[in-house]
Design a protein around this motif. Structure first.
Motif, PDB file in Angstrom:
ATOM      1  N   LEU A 115       0.266   8.161   9.231  1.00  0.00           N
ATOM      2  CA  LEU A 115       1.194   9.299   9.116  1.00  0.00           C
ATOM      3  C   LEU A 115       2.518   9.029   9.841  1.00  0.00           C
ATOM      4  CD1 LEU A 115      -1.455  12.106   9.721  1.00  0.00           C
ATOM      5  CD2 LEU A 115      -0.585  11.302   7.525  1.00  0.00           C
ATOM      6  N   ASP A 116       2.628   7.836  10.467  1.00  0.00           N
ATOM      7  CA  ASP A 116       3.889   7.453  11.104  1.00  0.00           C
ATOM      8  C   ASP A 116       4.996   7.395  10.049  1.00  0.00           C
ATOM      9  OD1 ASP A 116       2.489   7.177  13.406  1.00  0.00           O
ATOM     10  OD2 ASP A 116       2.569   4.990  13.519  1.00  0.00           O
ATOM     11  N   PRO A 117       6.262   7.610  10.461  1.00  0.00           N
ATOM     12  CA  PRO A 117       7.362   7.558   9.484  1.00  0.00           C
ATOM     13  C   PRO A 117       7.390   6.282   8.643  1.00  0.00           C
ATOM     14  CG  PRO A 117       8.159   8.388  11.586  1.00  0.00           C
ATOM     15  CD  PRO A 117       6.715   7.991  11.799  1.00  0.00           C
ATOM     16  N   SER A 118       7.004   5.149   9.248  1.00  0.00           N
ATOM     17  CA  SER A 118       7.081   3.869   8.514  1.00  0.00           C
ATOM     18  C   SER A 118       6.048   3.762   7.386  1.00  0.00           C
ATOM     19  CB  SER A 118       6.882   2.699   9.486  1.00  0.00           C
ATOM     20  OG  SER A 118       5.604   2.805  10.099  1.00  0.00           O
ATOM     21  N   THR A 119       4.969   4.537   7.462  1.00  0.00           N
ATOM     22  CA  THR A 119       3.909   4.430   6.451  1.00  0.00           C
ATOM     23  C   THR A 119       3.665   5.733   5.703  1.00  0.00           C
ATOM     24  OG1 THR A 119       2.395   4.806   8.294  1.00  0.00           O
ATOM     25  CG2 THR A 119       2.513   2.561   7.464  1.00  0.00           C
ATOM     26  N   SER A 120       4.333   6.801   6.127  1.00  0.00           N
ATOM     27  CA  SER A 120       4.045   8.129   5.581  1.00  0.00           C
ATOM     28  C   SER A 120       4.223   8.202   4.060  1.00  0.00           C
ATOM     29  CB  SER A 120       4.949   9.158   6.264  1.00  0.00           C
ATOM     30  OG  SER A 120       4.691  10.437   5.751  1.00  0.00           O
ATOM     31  N   GLU A 121       5.293   7.594   3.560  1.00  0.00           N
ATOM     32  CA  GLU A 121       5.566   7.649   2.124  1.00  0.00           C
ATOM     33  C   GLU A 121       4.501   6.881   1.339  1.00  0.00           C
ATOM     34  OE1 GLU A 121       9.148   6.465  -0.863  1.00  0.00           O
ATOM     35  OE2 GLU A 121       9.706   6.876   1.222  1.00  0.00           O
ATOM     36  N   ALA A 122       4.123   5.721   1.865  1.00  0.00           N
ATOM     37  CA  ALA A 122       3.081   4.915   1.217  1.00  0.00           C
ATOM     38  C   ALA A 122       1.751   5.676   1.229  1.00  0.00           C
ATOM     39  CB  ALA A 122       2.924   3.585   1.950  1.00  0.00           C
ATOM     40  N   PHE A 123       1.480   6.365   2.334  1.00  0.00           N
ATOM     41  CA  PHE A 123       0.253   7.168   2.422  1.00  0.00           C
ATOM     42  C   PHE A 123       0.249   8.277   1.367  1.00  0.00           C
ATOM     43  CE2 PHE A 123      -1.733  11.090   3.954  1.00  0.00           C
ATOM     44  CZ  PHE A 123      -3.062  10.669   4.009  1.00  0.00           C
ATOM     45  N   ASP A 124       1.402   8.920   1.169  1.00  0.00           N
ATOM     46  CA  ASP A 124       1.498   9.977   0.143  1.00  0.00           C
ATOM     47  C   ASP A 124       1.098   9.450  -1.232  1.00  0.00           C
ATOM     48  OD1 ASP A 124       2.399  11.720   2.065  1.00  0.00           O
ATOM     49  OD2 ASP A 124       4.520  11.587   1.507  1.00  0.00           O
ATOM     50  N   GLY A 125       1.582   8.243  -1.545  1.00  0.00           N
ATOM     51  CA  GLY A 125       1.253   7.625  -2.832  1.00  0.00           C
ATOM     52  C   GLY A 125      -0.233   7.338  -2.959  1.00  0.00           C
ATOM     53  N   MET A 126      -0.818   6.884  -1.852  1.00  0.00           N
ATOM     54  CA  MET A 126      -2.253   6.574  -1.843  1.00  0.00           C
ATOM     55  C   MET A 126      -3.083   7.843  -1.999  1.00  0.00           C
ATOM     56  SD  MET A 126      -4.116   3.735  -1.306  1.00  0.00           S
ATOM     57  CE  MET A 126      -5.270   4.171  -2.553  1.00  0.00           C
ATOM     58  N   LEU A 127      -2.681   8.891  -1.293  1.00  0.00           N
ATOM     59  CA  LEU A 127      -3.410  10.160  -1.357  1.00  0.00           C
ATOM     60  C   LEU A 127      -3.417  10.708  -2.788  1.00  0.00           C
ATOM     61  CD1 LEU A 127      -4.817  12.668  -0.236  1.00  0.00           C
ATOM     62  CD2 LEU A 127      -2.596  13.490   0.583  1.00  0.00           C
ATOM     63  N   LEU A 128      -2.252  10.683  -3.436  1.00  0.00           N
ATOM     64  CA  LEU A 128      -2.186  11.182  -4.812  1.00  0.00           C
ATOM     65  C   LEU A 128      -3.102  10.363  -5.730  1.00  0.00           C
ATOM     66  CD1 LEU A 128      -1.097  12.963  -7.077  1.00  0.00           C
ATOM     67  CD2 LEU A 128       0.879  11.425  -7.261  1.00  0.00           C
ATOM     68  N   GLN A 129      -3.066   9.035  -5.576  1.00  0.00           N
ATOM     69  CA  GLN A 129      -3.926   8.192  -6.427  1.00  0.00           C
ATOM     70  C   GLN A 129      -5.411   8.496  -6.210  1.00  0.00           C
ATOM     71  OE1 GLN A 129      -3.092   6.402  -9.058  1.00  0.00           O
ATOM     72  NE2 GLN A 129      -1.046   7.147  -8.578  1.00  0.00           N
ATOM     73  N   LEU A 130      -5.793   8.695  -4.952  1.00  0.00           N
ATOM     74  CA  LEU A 130      -7.208   8.994  -4.664  1.00  0.00           C
ATOM     75  C   LEU A 130      -7.622  10.329  -5.271  1.00  0.00           C
ATOM     76  CD1 LEU A 130      -7.537   7.780  -0.968  1.00  0.00           C
ATOM     77  CD2 LEU A 130      -8.500   6.693  -3.012  1.00  0.00           C
ATOM     78  N   LEU A 131      -6.741  11.319  -5.185  1.00  0.00           N
ATOM     79  CA  LEU A 131      -7.052  12.625  -5.788  1.00  0.00           C
ATOM     80  C   LEU A 131      -7.169  12.501  -7.307  1.00  0.00           C
ATOM     81  CD1 LEU A 131      -4.696  14.879  -3.629  1.00  0.00           C
ATOM     82  CD2 LEU A 131      -7.203  14.895  -3.552  1.00  0.00           C
ATOM     83  N   LEU A 132      -6.284  11.706  -7.910  1.00  0.00           N
ATOM     84  CA  LEU A 132      -6.346  11.497  -9.362  1.00  0.00           C
ATOM     85  C   LEU A 132      -7.611  10.737  -9.758  1.00  0.00           C
ATOM     86  CD1 LEU A 132      -2.594  10.571 -10.026  1.00  0.00           C
ATOM     87  CD2 LEU A 132      -3.759  12.602 -10.901  1.00  0.00           C
TER      88      LEU A 132
END
Length: 268
Positions: A115-132
């Motif tokens: 959730l750090d700023p450097s990885t937060s955006e990448a995490f968002d992408g991963m979360l969406l893919q997992l939900l899908l």
């Protein structure tokens, strides 16, 4: 397949996956990398290979880095998670499932660091893919994604994760909504000191639960009831008049019709 040497790990046919030559290695059967400092240099490049069996091998390397050499992986974490999230869209089920297994190991190794700023955006992408992926019909991919979402909830602090999940409980896809709601309810049941939470935060949470209570999917409605029950228990913990406390809280935050339906969850 667990007894195979590492070099043989791609030789086992798995008919259920529709891809004949991938062996899925459970986390406890992964082994450290013999030359991690050298291997890390080409990791991102290898993840982007055009050869899908090589991609699966590299994804297993990501898992090994996460488990045994996390300090080497950490500087590249944002980039790696971004590539893994993108690769999760691969139409090959074997690649997709291996990506999801990598996500689980990354969650367990890094938790809140994602959730750090450097990885937060990448995490968002991963979360969406997992939900899908958890919402789709291929059962063995779906089950793996459910497991990964469970690892995510277990490895992260509930409040910041709630804020990430909050974006998906109103998603247009009703299955995505339900999967986000289930993760959210697990998040809430894990929270210590929910009763001392910031007022605006609790107001947001009860509104989410009230909306989900009218959802078309039963899983979303069950998650809403679970969230409401957790909130009720936290807010009325040391109170005498439990139902009165709950009722006035619901009435102060919700429309009358929503307040009645939320009150009924614990009031019956």
């Amino acid at each position: 397949s667990a007894s195979l040497s590492e070099n043989d790990q791609n030789q086992v046919p798995l008919p259920s996956s529709g891809d004949a030559t991938i062996d899925y290695i459970s986390s406890e059967n992964l082994v450290p990398i013999s030359d991690p400092e050298d291997k890390i240099k080409s990791l991102v490049e290898e993840l982007e290979s055009k050869n899908w069996t090589n991609v699966c091998e590299s994804l297993n390397d990501v898992r090994r880095f996460a488990l045994f050499h996390s300090s080497l992986l950490f500087p590249l974490l944002g980039k790696v998670v971004l590539v893994v999230a993108k690769t999760t869209k691969n139409p090959r089920s074997a690649v997709c499932k291996t990506c999801i297994m990598a996500a689980s190991d990354v969650f367990n190794a890094f938790g809140d660091k994602l959730l750090d700023p450097s990885t937060s955006e990448a995490f968002d992408g991963m979360l969406l893919q997992l939900l899908l992926k958890a919402s789709q019909d291929k059962r063995f991919v779906c089950e793996e994604a459910d497991k990964a979402l469970g690892s995510m909830v277990d490895s992260m602090t509930p409040l910041p994760l709630f804020q990430k999940l909050g974006a998906y409980v109103s998603h247009a896809n009703l299955r995505v909504r339900a999967k986000a709601a289930i993760s959210l309810s697990k998040c809430v049941s894990k929270m210590e000191g929910l009763g001392e939470m910031d007022e605006s935060w609790l107001a947001e949470l009860i509104k989410v639960a009230a909306d989900l209570l009218n959802d078309r999917l039963p899983e979303a409605r069950d998650a809403a009831r679970s969230i409401a029950t957790s909130m009720y228990e936290a807010l009325t913990k040391d109170k005498e008049q439990k139902l009165e406390v709950w009722q006035s809280f619901c009435q102060s935050k919700l429309t009358p019709i929503h307040a009645i339906s939320m009150f009924k969850i614990v009031g019956t």
